[in-house]
Design an enzyme around this catalytic site. Sequence first.
Site, short mmCIF file in Angstrom:
data_model
loop_
_atom_site.label_atom_id
_atom_site.label_comp_id
_atom_site.label_asym_id
_atom_site.label_seq_id
_atom_site.Cartn_x
_atom_site.Cartn_y
_atom_site.Cartn_z
N ASP A 211 -22.07 -21.18 -63.80
CA ASP A 211 -21.18 -21.71 -64.82
C ASP A 211 -21.79 -23.06 -65.21
OD1 ASP A 211 -19.58 -19.57 -64.18
OD2 ASP A 211 -17.78 -20.75 -63.81
N HIS A 269 -26.17 -18.09 -58.70
CA HIS A 269 -26.44 -16.68 -58.51
C HIS A 269 -27.82 -16.31 -59.04
CE1 HIS A 269 -22.07 -15.48 -57.73
NE2 HIS A 269 -22.02 -16.78 -58.00
N SER A 362 -25.27 -30.76 -60.86
CA SER A 362 -26.69 -30.60 -60.62
C SER A 362 -27.28 -29.56 -61.55
CB SER A 362 -26.97 -30.25 -59.16
OG SER A 362 -28.31 -30.57 -58.84
#
Length: 403
Positions: A211, A269, A362
């Site tokens: 996200d 992911h 990050s």
Amino acid sequence: MGHETQAGVHAPIEGEQESLVSALEGLVSNTAQHSSSDKLGSSAHNGPYTPAPTSKNEHKSWWSKLASVEGLAQSRLDDLFAEHHLGNWIAIRGTNEKIFESMPIAVRLGMHLLFFGSKATSLLRYNSVEDVLESMSARQGRIYDDASDPEAVLQHVKNFIETYSINLSELAEPDPTKYRTMNDFFYRKLKSDARPIADADNSRIVSSAADCRITVFDNVESATKVWIKGKKFSLAHLVGDANLADRCFPPGSALAIFRLAPADYHRYHHPVGPATVGPIRHEKGEYYTVNPQAVNQNFDVFTANRRDVLLLDWKPSGAQSYTVAFVAIGALLVGSIGWSAATQGSAVTRGEEAGWFAYGGSTIVAVFPPEAKVKFDQDLIHNSQNALETMVRVGDRIGISEA
């Protein structure tokens, strides 16, 4: 006039510069005076570690001081903030909408240290910018792993939920009382169906690793012209191995840059699959902010920061394999990078959880070799070429291999 952020387009007019500087100096003074304690419950009012309604209200108060400048409309204020490293414009995918993302207080402090270093060094009594950022990040890690005061943890979790409008209904554990530490909540897990993987059976698809706010580039030369302005940036510096870069990522390699903000779900992911996990390289470095306002300066953020480099052997067509670099980059207030599906030799699928970041925002950079022929989706290319990030979520399609 649109909301461009290129240098000079929104240069301050008479009276605005002084207001910006005064507000920023006041912000730094207030933020710098934090407690020396490493306990969560004792972090300072509106300090760098307080994602709370109090902090949000302080921001509104500071914002309103600038807004009081005669003739300074809200849209004008947003443009000036973008121009002066205090936030960014983000495109909402599938719409014509843009939103202005204001930086959290700690990141604004970090930006001030980066671009006004000599003044800030004296103010904060540190020997260098690197010292203060490392100290802040290390202390933050201790604070957000502190489980000694459950009531303080719960209050901070609730404040974080309110400040960032976290959707509890999509969490695997929606009960705030079940989180032992603030970091436990920060890298919270989602329900298994919360992030559908686009066209999951198509092994050629590349999907979002997080996200995040994304920029994509067909080659490094394009990225350095539009987005990454640090003079020392190269794929060899990014992956920490010139031989690896020469062998696997020659000129023409494509880049996807996934930037996570504090409000985001902070597990990342695998963007491709099926793939076989290769080795991980651990590169030591600093704790600079990875906000675009730093990346867009002549400042080598991506190659100076602490980062882990994971290699994946991806088979988009089920036959020929291609090496993909998955680079997890630590940043301001991000003290740790964790891996959950990164055992060398193991098989992973696209969309499978790869790891997590502890508290902060990050970035992940994925690098694709030219022979994989990754073609990014046109809307993302268009926004990126105009120095604009696009909001995406885990599993969203961002491109396809035409190999």
